[in-house]
Design a protein around this motif. Structure first.
Motif, PDB file in Angstrom:
ATOM      1  N   GLN A 255       0.851  -1.174   0.289  1.00  0.00           N
ATOM      2  CA  GLN A 255       0.076   0.265   0.403  1.00  0.00           C
ATOM      3  C   GLN A 255       1.163   1.359  -0.001  1.00  0.00           C
ATOM      4  N   ASN A 256       0.891   2.728  -1.126  1.00  0.00           N
ATOM      5  CA  ASN A 256       2.115   3.068  -1.398  1.00  0.00           C
ATOM      6  C   ASN A 256       1.805   3.849  -0.823  1.00  0.00           C
ATOM      7  N   TYR A 257       0.613   4.406  -0.455  1.00  0.00           N
ATOM      8  CA  TYR A 257       0.048   5.575   0.440  1.00  0.00           C
ATOM      9  C   TYR A 257       0.790   5.907   1.924  1.00  0.00           C
ATOM     10  N   ARG A 258       0.571   5.195   2.059  1.00  0.00           N
ATOM     11  CA  ARG A 258       1.462   4.616   3.758  1.00  0.00           C
ATOM     12  C   ARG A 258       3.028   5.159   4.132  1.00  0.00           C
ATOM     13  N   PHE A 259       3.484   5.485   2.667  1.00  0.00           N
ATOM     14  CA  PHE A 259       4.359   6.309   2.476  1.00  0.00           C
ATOM     15  C   PHE A 259       4.383   7.749   2.608  1.00  0.00           C
ATOM     16  N   PHE A 260       3.640   7.486   1.824  1.00  0.00           N
ATOM     17  CA  PHE A 260       3.584   9.533   1.733  1.00  0.00           C
ATOM     18  C   PHE A 260       2.825   9.878   3.187  1.00  0.00           C
ATOM     19  N   SER A 261       1.617   9.162   3.178  1.00  0.00           N
ATOM     20  CA  SER A 261       0.951   9.413   4.639  1.00  0.00           C
ATOM     21  C   SER A 261       2.199   9.651   5.758  1.00  0.00           C
ATOM     22  N   HIS A 262       2.936   9.132   5.626  1.00  0.00           N
ATOM     23  CA  HIS A 262       4.244   8.935   7.122  1.00  0.00           C
ATOM     24  C   HIS A 262       5.171  10.064   7.063  1.00  0.00           C
ATOM     25  N   TYR A 263       5.057  10.090   5.737  1.00  0.00           N
ATOM     26  CA  TYR A 263       6.536  11.141   5.398  1.00  0.00           C
ATOM     27  C   TYR A 263       5.465  12.755   5.481  1.00  0.00           C
ATOM     28  N   LEU A 264       4.133  13.129   5.039  1.00  0.00           N
ATOM     29  CA  LEU A 264       3.719  14.610   4.983  1.00  0.00           C
ATOM     30  C   LEU A 264       3.183  14.750   7.295  1.00  0.00           C
ATOM     31  N   MET A 265       3.094  13.554   7.707  1.00  0.00           N
ATOM     32  CA  MET A 265       3.089  13.795   9.221  1.00  0.00           C
ATOM     33  C   MET A 265       4.604  13.773  10.046  1.00  0.00           C
ATOM     34  N   SER A 266       5.401  13.746   9.063  1.00  0.00           N
ATOM     35  CA  SER A 266       7.018  13.604   9.936  1.00  0.00           C
ATOM     36  C   SER A 266       7.561  14.406   9.854  1.00  0.00           C
ATOM     37  N   ILE A 348       3.962   2.793  13.390  1.00  0.00           N
ATOM     38  CA  ILE A 348       5.045   4.378  14.118  1.00  0.00           C
ATOM     39  C   ILE A 348       6.130   4.533  12.997  1.00  0.00           C
ATOM     40  N   ARG A 349       6.094   4.047  12.455  1.00  0.00           N
ATOM     41  CA  ARG A 349       7.288   4.595  10.850  1.00  0.00           C
ATOM     42  C   ARG A 349       6.914   5.974  11.141  1.00  0.00           C
ATOM     43  N   THR A 350       5.560   6.591  11.134  1.00  0.00           N
ATOM     44  CA  THR A 350       5.766   8.465  11.194  1.00  0.00           C
ATOM     45  C   THR A 350       6.667   8.855  11.665  1.00  0.00           C
ATOM     46  N   LEU A 351       6.915   8.540  12.971  1.00  0.00           N
ATOM     47  CA  LEU A 351       8.283   8.963  14.223  1.00  0.00           C
ATOM     48  C   LEU A 351       9.081   8.586  14.073  1.00  0.00           C
ATOM     49  N   LEU A 352       9.391   6.691  13.734  1.00  0.00           N
ATOM     50  CA  LEU A 352      10.840   6.924  13.228  1.00  0.00           C
ATOM     51  C   LEU A 352      11.681   6.858  12.124  1.00  0.00           C
ATOM     52  N   LEU A 353      10.608   7.715  11.398  1.00  0.00           N
ATOM     53  CA  LEU A 353      10.643   8.562  10.285  1.00  0.00           C
ATOM     54  C   LEU A 353      12.173  10.035  10.844  1.00  0.00           C
ATOM     55  N   LYS A 354      11.221  10.219  11.165  1.00  0.00           N
ATOM     56  CA  LYS A 354      11.999  11.852  11.713  1.00  0.00           C
ATOM     57  C   LYS A 354      12.962  11.928  13.319  1.00  0.00           C
ATOM     58  N   ILE A 355      12.967  10.395  13.512  1.00  0.00           N
ATOM     59  CA  ILE A 355      13.827  10.311  15.183  1.00  0.00           C
ATOM     60  C   ILE A 355      15.029   9.919  13.660  1.00  0.00           C
ATOM     61  N   VAL A 356      15.412   9.191  13.212  1.00  0.00           N
ATOM     62  CA  VAL A 356      16.611   8.722  12.502  1.00  0.00           C
ATOM     63  C   VAL A 356      16.873   9.643  11.404  1.00  0.00           C
ATOM     64  N   ILE A 357      15.257  10.653  10.794  1.00  0.00           N
ATOM     65  CA  ILE A 357      16.751  11.766  10.493  1.00  0.00           C
ATOM     66  C   ILE A 357      17.097  13.028  10.646  1.00  0.00           C
ATOM     67  N   ASP A 358      16.245  13.876  12.082  1.00  0.00           N
ATOM     68  CA  ASP A 358      16.931  14.623  12.739  1.00  0.00           C
ATOM     69  C   ASP A 358      17.739  14.050  13.873  1.00  0.00           C
ATOM     70  N   TYR A 359      17.561  13.276  14.545  1.00  0.00           N
ATOM     71  CA  TYR A 359      19.114  12.682  15.333  1.00  0.00           C
ATOM     72  C   TYR A 359      20.258  12.472  14.597  1.00  0.00           C
ATOM     73  N   ASP A 360      21.569  12.983  15.299  1.00  0.00           N
ATOM     74  CA  ASP A 360      22.955  12.952  15.229  1.00  0.00           C
ATOM     75  C   ASP A 360      23.313  11.430  15.783  1.00  0.00           C
ATOM     76  N   ASP A 361      22.975  11.395  17.030  1.00  0.00           N
ATOM     77  CA  ASP A 361      23.998   9.842  17.770  1.00  0.00           C
ATOM     78  C   ASP A 361      23.491   8.713  17.593  1.00  0.00           C
ATOM     79  N   ALA A 362      23.669   8.291  17.416  1.00  0.00           N
ATOM     80  CA  ALA A 362      22.852   6.368  16.990  1.00  0.00           C
ATOM     81  C   ALA A 362      22.527   5.728  18.708  1.00  0.00           C
ATOM     82  N   ASP A 363      23.434   6.344  19.576  1.00  0.00           N
ATOM     83  CA  ASP A 363      22.738   6.503  21.455  1.00  0.00           C
ATOM     84  C   ASP A 363      21.380   7.587  21.194  1.00  0.00           C
ATOM     85  N   ASP A 364      21.123   8.493  20.520  1.00  0.00           N
ATOM     86  CA  ASP A 364      19.759   9.088  20.895  1.00  0.00           C
ATOM     87  C   ASP A 364      19.279   7.996  20.093  1.00  0.00           C
ATOM     88  N   VAL A 365      19.415   7.983  19.151  1.00  0.00           N
ATOM     89  CA  VAL A 365      18.507   7.287  18.425  1.00  0.00           C
ATOM     90  C   VAL A 365      17.968   5.546  19.398  1.00  0.00           C
TER      91      VAL A 365
END
Length: 575
Positions: A255-266, A348-365
């Motif tokens: 279901q390709n729409y999920r990426f677009f939805s999660h991206y726009l919410m993140s 939960i990928r909405t938030l995971l996408l933001k965390i992995v993109i925004d955080y610089d340190d693996a320990d914070d992730v």
């Protein structure tokens, strides 16, 4: 011919007229993949077969095209109708191949081939009459050229084989009747659009009429229409970026729409605290194109460029293969934690996408993932919250994190506030059924690793889930298989009472596949010998040490113990 304010021309044609002529019909690369299945194949077959009996003709629907005279050969770009036309072509391939098995009908097979291919008047080169997008055309062309055996696994091949099976057993004379009905009595309305913008507007108009058009198709259409109408937007760039995004996400998502939805919410700009569901996706993008992007000082191209970059990260999340620029020594732990965090919760990928993109340190992730794992696991055990509510929750969290200097502290407070407390968890664990699935294996894995291994002083990891079975101490099929008749007497309870408790967590443990098969129908005493001597799972070894018999009362007692352990393992105090 009908004309309209959309700069359209429309005529009805039978299939032979649609496939005749020197134009090639092309499906643009940005179009979605072939998606018809058995229900649609069967309906077409029934309609065509009926034409050989009593009906005069059958209207199949419409196809929307844009003529391009500059290409060689001249082309009709197929905006809408590829599912119908592709299926008809595969149907014709099956008919052609059936004719080729009968010497008297080989010439008709050649005539069918002429519908499937066109020949350039200038070069003499032969081309497909219908050409699919680049993701599926190779397989389609193999079927068109009689090389179906070279197609490994494809819905295109499945469609071809469906019609092939329908033709098997019919006389060649009957096949010819079906062929005549298909090309001469099945009609399509071909809508010729004078420009892309006319096609885009028609597409939106069809959606307003209540037709079932996909959310991603509508978004694509809206983007392309905006690019076509606004000279400040680079239309070719927009189409190229869209094609690249679909190339990344299409193979990974049903279901390709999920990426677009999660991206726009993140994303932070433009941000939203509401959910962007499948039903809301088109309207939200429409608002962005009307004024949302402009307010943020963003262009369509900039949004799509960002979307393309993050599509790669999103696919890495799905596959738990994130790398980014994190420390190599942390990546294995990080990706393992990503897997457990997403169990039974792709939202939960909405938030995971933001965390992995925004955080610089693996320990914070890792800290964030541990927090989210506790929250997600507790939520899943309790079975709380609607899908819409969860989407809105993750979207709101993404927005509020941007306002926090310490985002993980905010995540912790949010998780503690939202998570079901220990009392609720214990009540639910002892009363619910645990199905034989990866979520249950995950629960038992973590209990083994974080409770039994620690208290047992051992340092090892649980085997890969694919090599481990969930063992039901009292077999599930006690009342439905003769080989368990001894267990019926042993349990000393009714079938209804056992059905209530057989899938409780107290009746479950872990065993290697081969041991699970060996132990399956043994009496409890013999199972205990296997648990005690043949497995490395400390959880399983503990059963004969703690219980001398195994009945409903013992399942209740062990369920209560497991509930206590679950509260201990998935505690925010451990993060």
């Amino acid at each position: 011919m009908a004309k309209s304010g959309f700069d359209l021309g429309a005529d009805d044609y039978d299939i032979s007229e649609v496939l005749e002529g020197s134009h090639q019909i092309r499906v643009p690369d940005y179009q979605r993949e072939y998606s018809w299945g058995k229900d649609q194949w069967s309906e077409l077959w029934d309609d065509v077969y009926a034409l050989t009996r009593e009906r005069d003709n059958h209207f199949l629907g419409s196809m929307v095209v844009i003529e391009n005279k500059e290409n060689s050969p001249k082309t009709l770009e197929l905006v809408d109708g590829q599912q119908r036309l592709t299926t008809i072509s595969l149907f014709l391939c099956a008919i052609r191949d059936r004719f080729e098995t009968d010497a008297e009908y080989v010439e008709i097979a050649d005539l069918v081939d002429e519908f499937l291919q066109i020949q350039s008047r200038t070069t003499g080169e032969r081309h497909q009459k219908l050409r699919l997008n680049k993701f599926h055309n190779d397989d389609f062309n193999r079927i068109l050229t009689g090389n179906v055996d070279l197609v490994s696994n494809s819905e295109l091949k499945n469609a071809y084989e469906y019609y092939q099976s329908k033709l098997d057993g019919l006389s060649t004379e009957k096949v010819q009747e079906i062929y005549d009905a298909l090309i001469n009595s099945v009609y399509l309305v071909q809508i010729d659009c004078g420009s892309e913008v006319s096609a885009f507007r028609l597409f939106e108009s069809l959606n307003d009429k209540g037709l079932d058009l996909g959310a991603v198709d509508l978004v694509k259409n809206r983007l392309f229409m905006a690019a076509n109408e606004n000279s400040d937007i680079d239309e070719d760039r927009v189409k190229h970026l869209w094609e690249e995004i679909m190339t990344v996400v299409r193979p990974e998502l049903n279901q390709n729409y999920r990426f677009f939805s999660h991206y726009l919410m993140s994303i932070s700009r433009p941000g939203t605290r509401d959910n962007v569901s499948k039903n809301k996706l088109y309207d939200y993008v429409d608002e962005l194109l009307d004024e949302g992007l402009e307010k943020e000082g963003l262009t369509v191209e900039e949004m799509l460029e960002d979307m393309l970059e993050k599509s790669h990260v999103y696919v890495d999340l799905i596959n738990c293969e994130v790398s980014e620029n994190f420390q190599p020594s942390k990546l294995r732990e990080l990706n393992s934690k990503l897997e457990s965090t997403q169990i039974k919760n792709d939202r939960i990928r909405t938030l995971l996408l933001k965390i992995v993109i925004d955080y610089d340190d693996a320990d914070d992730v890792l800290e964030a993932l541990n927090i989210l794992e506790v929250l997600n696991t507790r939520d899943k055990i309790v079975g709380r919250g609607s899908n819409t509510g969860r989407d809105r929750f993750w979207s709101r969290v993404c927005s509020l994190m941007d306002e926090r200097q310490e985002p993980n502290e905010y995540l912790r407070r949010m998780a503690e506030k939202r998570s079901p407390n220990d009392t609720i968890i214990k009540e639910r664990v002892v009363s619910r059924e645990f199905k034989n699935n990866n979520f249950t294996k995950y629960i038992l894995d973590r209990i083994e690793e974080d409770h039994y291994m620690r208290t047992g002083g051992q340092e090892k990891t649980v085997s890969d889930r694919s090599t481990v079975d969930i063992e039901h101490i009292a077999p599930q099929r006690v009342w439905t298989a003769d080989k368990y008749s001894g267990w019926q007497k042993y349990l000393n309870c009714s079938e209804e009472e056992f059905d209530e408790f057989k899938k409780r967590i107290g009746n479950l443990t872990l065993l290697q596949n081969r041991l699970n098969q060996t132990a399956s129908d043994n009496p409890f005493e013999q199972k205990c010998n296997i648990y005690r001597n043949n497995t490395d799972f400390l959880m399983t070894q503990a059963i004969p040490e703690e219980f001398e018999e195994w009945r409903i009362e013992q399942i209740k007692n062990r369920s209560e113990k497991m509930a206590d352990i679950i509260c201990e393992v998935w505690s925010m105090d451990n993060v």
